[in-house]
Structure formats: C-alpha cells, structure tokens
Scaffold this motif. Structure first.
Motif, mmCIF file in Angstrom:
data_model
loop_
_atom_site.group_PDB
_atom_site.id
_atom_site.type_symbol
_atom_site.label_atom_id
_atom_site.label_comp_id
_atom_site.label_asym_id
_atom_site.label_seq_id
_atom_site.Cartn_x
_atom_site.Cartn_y
_atom_site.Cartn_z
ATOM 1 N N ALA A 429 -107.812 -39.499 61.807
ATOM 2 C CA ALA A 429 -106.600 -38.683 61.661
ATOM 3 C C ALA A 429 -106.974 -37.272 61.225
ATOM 4 N N VAL A 430 -106.028 -36.372 61.380
ATOM 5 C CA VAL A 430 -106.197 -34.983 60.933
ATOM 6 C C VAL A 430 -105.046 -34.653 59.985
ATOM 7 N N PRO A 431 -105.264 -33.748 59.025
ATOM 8 C CA PRO A 431 -104.187 -33.412 58.086
ATOM 9 C C PRO A 431 -102.992 -32.782 58.790
ATOM 10 N N ALA A 432 -101.796 -33.213 58.378
ATOM 11 C CA ALA A 432 -100.557 -32.705 58.986
ATOM 12 C C ALA A 432 -100.149 -31.402 58.310
ATOM 13 N N THR A 433 -100.927 -30.356 58.581
ATOM 14 C CA THR A 433 -100.717 -29.067 57.905
ATOM 15 C C THR A 433 -100.569 -27.899 58.878
ATOM 16 N N GLY A 434 -100.392 -28.186 60.142
ATOM 17 C CA GLY A 434 -100.296 -27.112 61.134
ATOM 18 C C GLY A 434 -99.193 -26.122 60.841
ATOM 19 N N PHE A 435 -98.108 -26.579 60.241
ATOM 20 C CA PHE A 435 -96.973 -25.706 59.960
ATOM 21 C C PHE A 435 -97.262 -24.694 58.855
ATOM 22 N N LEU A 436 -98.416 -24.822 58.189
ATOM 23 C CA LEU A 436 -98.755 -23.931 57.077
ATOM 24 C C LEU A 436 -99.719 -22.814 57.469
ATOM 25 N N LYS A 437 -100.127 -22.757 58.728
ATOM 26 C CA LYS A 437 -101.181 -21.830 59.136
ATOM 27 C C LYS A 437 -100.856 -20.371 58.839
ATOM 28 N N GLN A 438 -99.617 -19.971 58.948
ATOM 29 C CA GLN A 438 -99.235 -18.577 58.711
ATOM 30 C C GLN A 438 -98.575 -18.384 57.352
ATOM 31 N N SER A 439 -98.685 -19.377 56.486
ATOM 32 C CA SER A 439 -97.941 -19.350 55.225
ATOM 33 C C SER A 439 -98.619 -18.557 54.112
ATOM 34 N N GLY A 440 -99.932 -18.417 54.158
ATOM 35 C CA GLY A 440 -100.670 -17.816 53.059
ATOM 36 C C GLY A 440 -101.229 -18.849 52.095
ATOM 37 N N ILE A 441 -100.869 -20.107 52.289
ATOM 38 C CA ILE A 441 -101.438 -21.198 51.484
ATOM 39 C C ILE A 441 -102.850 -21.469 51.987
ATOM 40 N N ASN A 442 -103.799 -21.611 51.067
ATOM 41 C CA ASN A 442 -105.207 -21.748 51.430
ATOM 42 C C ASN A 442 -105.465 -23.089 52.122
ATOM 43 N N ILE A 443 -105.932 -23.014 53.368
ATOM 44 C CA ILE A 443 -106.278 -24.190 54.175
ATOM 45 C C ILE A 443 -107.742 -24.071 54.569
ATOM 46 N N ASP A 444 -108.511 -25.153 54.443
ATOM 47 C CA ASP A 444 -109.933 -25.068 54.798
ATOM 48 C C ASP A 444 -110.135 -25.218 56.302
ATOM 49 N N SER A 445 -111.400 -25.195 56.731
ATOM 50 C CA SER A 445 -111.715 -25.187 58.167
ATOM 51 C C SER A 445 -111.303 -26.465 58.874
ATOM 52 N N LYS A 446 -111.118 -27.557 58.120
ATOM 53 C CA LYS A 446 -110.704 -28.825 58.721
ATOM 54 C C LYS A 446 -109.201 -29.053 58.647
#
Length: 542
Positions: A429-446
């Motif tokens: 599985a992959v983290p369900a975080t796609g909606f946060l990409k433009q949010s400014g919340i820190n997301i790592d490379s995965k």
C-alpha cells in the motif's frame, strides 16, 4: 507467565448478594436538550440530524446497591507478583498481589476477551497475552493498546487475614469500563461549517483521538470524516474474519457517538487542506473550518499493473463488503492471491477450507522473509502447504484473462496459467496523502507525513497519526520510521489528542503486531531492520 497460578488452591468463598431496588431509567441528553447529533452525507451534501433512539447512559451501573461481595482467598495464598482468577458467584475477577498490596480488576481483556491471568504482570501493570494491551492494576485504565475500553476495578478489603472483593454484578458480566467523558457544550449554537477539532480518517487513530479528547475533559466540537460508508470498525478482521458484517466489527455503536457528542461525516473525501485559512475542502465542494486538525487517512492498496487488471472479480480488501463478496465468490471455487503480505496470507488461510483451490503468487523466495526472516517464513510456508495452499514463488502476474467480463485465468511471468474465479491483491500500500501535496504540510519522498514525537507536523495545530506517518521511534534511537500496526495507530491517536491539549506527551511505545492462521498465531514486538532483525525484534509463534 507473570507468576500466575495454573491450579488455584481451594478457598473458602462467602458470597453476599444485595438485591437491587427497582431500577429507574434516566435518559441522558446533550447540553442542548436533544440527543447528540451525527453528520452524514445525504445526496452529496453534509446533513445534520439527530438519532431517534434513546441515548445510552454514561454510567453503566444504574444502581450502586447491585453488588456482590465474596471472600476469595487467604492473604497468604498469593505471593508478590502473582495473579489468580477468582469466582464471585456471578462473575470472575482478577486478583493481583504486588508490593504487598492486593488489587482486583476485570479478568478478561476488553479487546478480544483474552484471560489476563495468562498475561504478564510487571511494575503495576498487566499485559494481555494475546495482543499486548496493557492495563494499570490500580485504576484498571488502559495504558497501551490495542482496544478502547479499560478494565473495571473492584474494591478489595482484608478482614481476619481473608481477602474480600466487592464488585458490581454488571461490571463482572461486561468485563469492561468506558472512561468518563466530557459532554460538548452549546452544540446547537455551532456553525455546521466550522469545528474546533477536525479528524480526517475514522480508523483506530482517529477514534482514539476523539475519545481521548473527551476523556481529558475537552468539551468543544469534534468532527470526524471518512470516505467509508460505515462508522469506525475493526479493520484487521477484514482478512481474519472475512464474513463479518459491519455491525459485528464496529468499534463503537452509533449511540456511543451521539452520547459523547462525536460527530461523523461518512462517504466524505477531503480533496485539499488550506492551512492558511485552517479549512478542509471536500471533494463535493463542502468546506469546514477547524482550529486543530488530525490527519489519519491511512493508506491506499496498490493495484496490479498487468494486462487485464480491470476484469471483474479482482479485489483489494478495503471494506466489509469487499471481504464478504470475496468469501461468497470463493466458496467451492478457484482463488488466486497475489502477494504473500499479512493480508494475503490471512486471506489464504481463511479461504483454504472454503475454496476448491487456493494459489498464492509471490515475488520473494519465502513469505515474510524481509519482515520475519527466512526461518520463520519457511515454517509458515510449510504450514500453509499442509493446508492445501499452493505457492508460486519468485514470479509475478503478467495477465488476467476473462470470459464474458469475469476473471477466468491468471497468467504468471513464469508461463504458468492458473485457473481463477476470484483474485485478491495484497501487494502492499501507499500512504493516502495525495490531497496534501500543495498544502505546505511536510511529506517525505514516499508520501508519508513527517511528525515529531508529539505527532505534530511542521504546521502549528496540525497533527497526523497512523499508517500515513513517519515518526521518531525511541527503540531505534529516534530514527524516523513508518509502523503500520493497528496497536501503533491507537497510540498515535492518543498522543495527538493529548498534545492538542498541550500536555507535552511524547510517544515511547514498542511496536507490536499479531496474526493468526490455521489456529497458530505469530506475535511480533519491536522494529526489525534488514539482516539484523534479532537485535530489535521478538517473534513468537504458538
């Protein structure tokens, strides 16, 4: 374990039952004078309504005189560090002696009912022998997970060197206690498009966060939202008990959410988070402002990328409906499972006696090799083969073939063709975080959300928890890790809630997971690293 007795000595038992007076029912209402609300999606719009059923009482003991008292043993029958199940006539309790003091609590773990007398007693806590939940013997409070409820605590007194326990009969029967929770104040005055705490995701992390806030006295508005059509449920059972219906695996009944003023949005997907304006934007255009935010969206299963991947009867197990459908289609039919993950292996074990054949396709040489090591993997593989599961290792799926739109065959890159009426995909599985990409919340490379020990993101007031995060693990010298365990999600939710309330609490729990297949269980504590798992991991099979 933990100094418990396997065969308790005969003891003199004296039971005194106080007949309860006629009970009087008293409905508990929300501060606004109405039953507490839920929010659901109706025709694409968030609607606010009140359930019609009578609310449940927050205090399960309607009559304090409804008690039983029993002499359960002599003071010398237990040594320090020992536990014993004792029978009070209408139910059992767990009697514990530690540091010269006696304590009595419920004898079953509220999670799945494990006998705590077989658990481990250490430093004022008893740990469940099945899944590792930990309870304070002085208060009964749950201090490590999984599970939501605490143990009931019973009064102990010593008279003439005999130990007496006094307990509510209802507590003896239920063997669980929900901690007292605050009520939401002035709920009717709230704007539907704003909340104090917004929780995105209704899994274990989200639910524990909401419950912890109420337990700690938080009396402002809490809203949970989920893409699922159901209220929070026990997701691990989707692959362990596949024919379970949603109401059977619900973590809390719907009355619980109403009673404790925890509002829920179902079938609602957040499309974006505007951190500047503290607003969550939903896919249907609905917007909700928040003061504090928890992101606990979990992960999304990977799909196959081969030819024919869109044919009918190919499943990722994400909902009770998925699991139920697979069981129905697989009965007396041919099943192919792609991926020897925990999900894939549990599904194979569950279907082995129901399906005509079960085939499992895996890229690695043995199951769980990277996670549990080759020795454990081969032992598990042998157990599966003895239960009619056929393995096709070190290969992948190249094509799914159909007949009249439905799955007929699975073609492997090795050239082997497998008959298949249904296929279950468990390839990660992959983290369900796609909606946060433009949010400014820190997301790592995965794609994982990066948080600190207090489950805080880089944005003030925004927290994250569960399978979608990486956090500093004390066991690994505070290295940032992702631990997608059910137990860990519970703890994440609790730590996030406490720090929303400025408690300054850091996470320090040890990761723990379990699985059960063909009557055997694997319990895993720690966090392994490649080729050095023994240093960090305890694996137990039984």
């Amino acid at each position: 374990m933990g100094g418990c007795f396997s065969k308790p000595k005969p003891v003199e038992v004296k039971i005194e039952v106080v007949i309860p007076e006629k009970e009087r029912s008293k409905e508990e209402m929300s501060p606004n004078g109405k039953a507490s609300p839920l929010i659901y999606k109706v025709n694409g719009t968030a609607r606010h309504y009140h359930l019609e059923e009578h609310p449940i009482a927050s205090n399960p003991y309607h009559n304090p005189k409804d008690v039983v008292e029993a002499s359960v043993c002599h003071v010398k029958d237990l040594e320090n560090g020992q536990m014993r199940e004792v029978d009070l006539g209408c139910g059992k309790a767990l009697l514990i002696k530690e540091s010269g003091e006696f304590h009595a609590v419920g004898h079953k773990c509220p999670h799945y009912g494990a006998p705590l007398v077989k658990g481990v007693l250490s430093k004022g806590r008893v740990r469940c022998p099945w899944h590792g939940a930990c309870f304070n013997i002085g208060t009964g409070d749950i201090e490590d997970f999984p599970g939501l409820d605490s143990l009931p605590r019973f009064q102990v007194k010593i008279e003439k060197e005999k130990v007496y326990i006094r307990a509510s009969k209802q507590a003896l029967q239920t063997q669980r206690r929900t901690k007292m929770m605050a009520k939401c104040i002035s709920l009717s005055n709230y704007n539907l498009s704003s909340t104090n705490v917004l929780i995105i995701g209704a899994g274990a992390a989200g639910l524990v966060c909401a419950e912890t806030l109420r337990q700690e006295g938080f009396s402002d508005r809490i809203v949970m939202c989920t893409m699922d059509r159901h209220l929070p449920y026990d997701r691990p059972k989707l692959s362990k008990s596949m024919d379970s219906h949603p109401e059977q695996i619900a973590l809390r009944p719907k009355e619980f959410f109403r009673t404790h003023d925890i509002e829920v949005l179902t079938e609602m997907q957040v499309a974006a988070v505007d951190i500047k304006n503290k607003t969550a934007v939903f896919k249907d255009g609905f917007k909700m402002e928040y003061n504090k935010l928890l992101i606990a969206t979990g992960n999304t299963p990977k799909a196959l990328s081969c030819k024919g991947k869109e044919v009918e009867n190919v499943f990722n197990i994400r909902t009770p409906e998925d699991a139920n459908r697979v069981v129905k289609l697989a009965t007396s039919k041919n099943v192919v499972i792609v991926g020897a993950s925990f999900l894939g292996m549990e599904v194979a074990a569950y279907l082995a006696e129901r399906a005509h054949s079960v085939s499992l396709v895996e890229l690695e040489e043995v199951p769980f090799k990277k996670f549990l090591g080759e020795k454990v993997g081969r032992a598990v593989m042998k157990m599966f083969e003895s239960n009619r599961v056929k393995f096709y290792m070190q290969t992948e799926v190249s094509e799914l073939r159909e007949q009249e739109g439905k799955l007929k065959e699975v073609v492997l890159k090795s050239g082997k063709v497998l008959r298949a009426d249904v296929c279950v995909v468990g390839v990660g599985a992959v983290p369900a975080t796609g909606f946060l990409k433009q949010s400014g919340i820190n997301i790592d490379s995965k794609g994982f959300i990066v948080v600190n020990k207090m489950m805080q993101t880089n944005i003030p007031g925004v927290f994250a928890a569960g399978d979608a995060v990486t956090f500093p693990l004390a066991l690994r010298n505070n290295k940032k890790v992702n631990v997608p365990h059910w137990q860990m999600a519970h703890m994440h939710g609790r730590i996030a809630a406490l720090n929303m309330l400025a408690h300054g609490m850091e996470i320090s729990t040890v990761p723990y997971l379990w699985t059960a297949m063909f009557g055997k269980s694997i319990r895993y504590a720690g966090k392994g690293v490649p080729r050095a798992a023994v240093e960090f991991v305890l694996v137990e099979m039984g």
